[in-house]
Design an enzyme around this catalytic site. Structure first.
Site, PDB file in Angstrom:
ATOM      1  N   GLU A   1       0.819  -1.210   0.000  1.00 59.95           N
ATOM      2  CA  GLU A   1       0.000   0.000   0.000  1.00 59.95           C
ATOM      3  C   GLU A   1       0.856   1.264   0.000  1.00 59.95           C
ATOM      4  O   GLU A   1       0.429   2.302  -0.488  1.00 59.95           O
ATOM      5  CB  GLU A   1      -0.927  -0.010   1.218  1.00 59.95           C
ATOM      6  CG  GLU A   1      -2.161   0.842   1.059  1.00 59.95           C
ATOM      7  CD  GLU A   1      -3.192   0.606   2.149  1.00 59.95           C
ATOM      8  OE1 GLU A   1      -4.290   1.170   2.036  1.00 59.95           O
ATOM      9  OE2 GLU A   1      -2.907  -0.131   3.117  1.00 59.95           O
TER      10      GLU A   1
ATOM     11  N   HIS B   1       7.981 -26.983  -0.446  1.00 60.49           N
ATOM     12  CA  HIS B   1       7.500 -28.116  -1.240  1.00 60.49           C
ATOM     13  C   HIS B   1       6.494 -27.674  -2.303  1.00 60.49           C
ATOM     14  O   HIS B   1       5.855 -28.513  -2.931  1.00 60.49           O
ATOM     15  CB  HIS B   1       6.888 -29.164  -0.312  1.00 60.49           C
ATOM     16  CG  HIS B   1       7.870 -29.700   0.678  1.00 60.49           C
ATOM     17  ND1 HIS B   1       8.596 -30.851   0.462  1.00 60.49           N
ATOM     18  CD2 HIS B   1       8.291 -29.218   1.880  1.00 60.49           C
ATOM     19  CE1 HIS B   1       9.405 -31.068   1.492  1.00 60.49           C
ATOM     20  NE2 HIS B   1       9.237 -30.096   2.373  1.00 60.49           N
TER      21      HIS B   1
ATOM     22  N   LYS C   1     -13.414   1.273  -3.884  1.00 61.78           N
ATOM     23  CA  LYS C   1     -14.502   1.594  -2.952  1.00 61.78           C
ATOM     24  C   LYS C   1     -15.611   2.384  -3.643  1.00 61.78           C
ATOM     25  O   LYS C   1     -16.794   2.193  -3.349  1.00 61.78           O
ATOM     26  CB  LYS C   1     -13.953   2.383  -1.765  1.00 61.78           C
ATOM     27  CG  LYS C   1     -13.089   1.569  -0.816  1.00 61.78           C
ATOM     28  CD  LYS C   1     -12.615   2.419   0.356  1.00 61.78           C
ATOM     29  CE  LYS C   1     -11.736   1.632   1.306  1.00 61.78           C
ATOM     30  NZ  LYS C   1     -11.242   2.467   2.432  1.00 61.78           N
TER      31      LYS C   1
END
Length: 422
Positions: free
Chosen positions: A277, A298, A410
């Site tokens: 951010e 793995h 938003k």
């Protein structure tokens, strides 16, 4: 003080280049150490005694003790910067005697919300709605559900005693708290959410969980005193930031933070948000990714060694593992006789050393070592990464403290939900 070490068999960056880059970045360090006027409304974290320190640590501990007198569960309603630091501490430490912590306000999934509510059955909870401007959807929606849950169970007056609100003074959340009789705690105005690790936003839930928040603040204060005093050649935050920028200039586009301590996975989310951010702007920035080792060796390990060479790796190493478990032989021939009487610490250290050797043959590796996992070291680590992130973003030429990309989604979401004025 934590230490940094570069291991790079590829020759992508030399020690001399690294030191030259740090020396060139010295003016950026000097400005950050002084506190730049242009960021004055975002630097409340730079001096950790202002919104943390022993004063706020004492207040948080006293409030936690008061809450434990009638509640056994503390619900954190918050997303991103409003919960990640507290989550780091709760997941990293063994905290007997503290309140059980339940996380809410970080999802819009009905399944996850119902699962969270199920955790409260048979418990005696308090809730803390943490929201700087009280406009973010996830905590707002969760707060509505949990307020009703408390009121249905305890009645309005007792429910009010069990509700905390942490928000900006003068905000709609403070107005709501005053109207309803909720306890109100300050979300510091001059600190953005992802830089609030050492403030009331997180100190209160940490204290509720049983953490020694005074030690956490003490560790941050020690780290701040060092980083705001040390010159470029001796400053680990500047050294880290300069190396990150140098590797960016050389074409690397991702940083993998890995650790052989699974209890540090909470820190991963906090670190990812802090750097993503703060730096991911204007088509720039390193993508922060994380690896929980040895499990992900793995899976992710294959890409690290043989995949596209776009990343470098930072190992978070813990010097003292604080635990022991011996592999004593039991008389069964299982093919693992070479482990007889070794300790799991020996195995973990061997895995770390082998991994660093293997990975450094393909990509540059940085090792960041802390002494142990405890409150004081976590406090220092929070401050180290915050200060280094500030420096790193400055070197990239982006504002470390805004987040225009987050705001973009938003707007579309609020319009889809019919929010007035969206």
């Amino acid at each position: 003080m934590l230490t940094l070490e570069l291991t790079d068999q590829t020759g992508a960056v030399t020690q001399a280049e690294w030191q030259a880059a740090a020396a060139e970045a010295a003016p950026v360090l000097a400005r950050a150490q002084a506190g730049e006027e242009r960021y004055a409304d975002s630097l409340g974290w730079l001096d950790p005694t202002l919104w943390g320190g022993q004063d706020w640590a004492g207040r948080a501990a006293a409030l936690a003790q008061q809450l434990r007198g009638f509640a056994d569960t503390f619900v954190v309603i918050g997303v991103g910067g409003s919960n990640n630091a507290a989550r780091t501490v709760v997941e990293a430490l063994d905290l007997p005697g503290g309140m059980r912590i339940v996380w809410a306000g970080n999802t819009l999934s009905p399944h996850a919300m119902n699962r969270m509510l199920a955790q409260l059955e048979g418990r005696s909870p308090v809730i803390d709605c943490i929201a700087k401007n009280f406009e973010t959807l996830e905590p707002g929606a969760s707060f509505r559900v949990l307020r009703r849950w408390l009121t249905d169970r305890y009645g309005k007056q007792e429910a009010a005693r069990r509700i905390l609100c942490t928000g900006t003074p003068g905000s709609s959340l403070e107005k709501l708290a005053k109207e309803q009789g909720y306890t109100f705690l300050p979300f510091p105005e001059p600190i953005g959410g992802r830089f609030t690790a050492l403030s009331p936003v997180h100190l209160v839930p940490m204290a509720a969980a049983g953490a020694d928040v005074a030690a956490l603040c003490r560790g941050a204060e020690k780290m701040a005193a060092a980083l705001r005093r040390l010159p470029a050649a001796e400053n680990p935050a500047l050294q880290y930031a300069a190396l990150r920028y140098l590797l960016w200039q050389k074409g690397y586009r991702a940083e993998l933070l890995s650790c052989f301590e699974p209890r540090m996975k909470g820190l991963f989310k906090w670190w990812e948000q802090l750097f993503a951010e703060s730096e991911g702007k204007d088509g720039r920035g390193l993508l922060p990714v994380t690896g929980e080792f040895s499990e992900q060796l793995h899976s992710l390990g294959q890409f690290i060694q043989d995949g596209t060479h776009i990343l470098f790796e930072t190992f978070l190493n813990v010097k003292e593992q604080q635990a022991s478990l011996s592999l004593a032989p039991d008389g069964v021939e299982d093919g693992f006789g070479y482990l007889d009487d070794k300790d799991f610490e020996d195995l973990n250290r061997a895995a770390f050393a082998a991994t660093r050797t293997a990975h450094s043959a393909t990509l540059p590796c940085v090792t960041l070592t802390i002494d142990r996992v405890d409150e004081e070291n976590l406090g220092g680590l929070f401050y180290f990464f915050q200060f280094a992130c500030y420096l790193s973003a400055e070197l990239l030429g982006v504002n470390p403290f805004d987040q225009p990309g987050v705001e973009a989604y938003k707007g579309w979401m609020f319009r889809a939900l019919g929010k007035p004025g969206a």
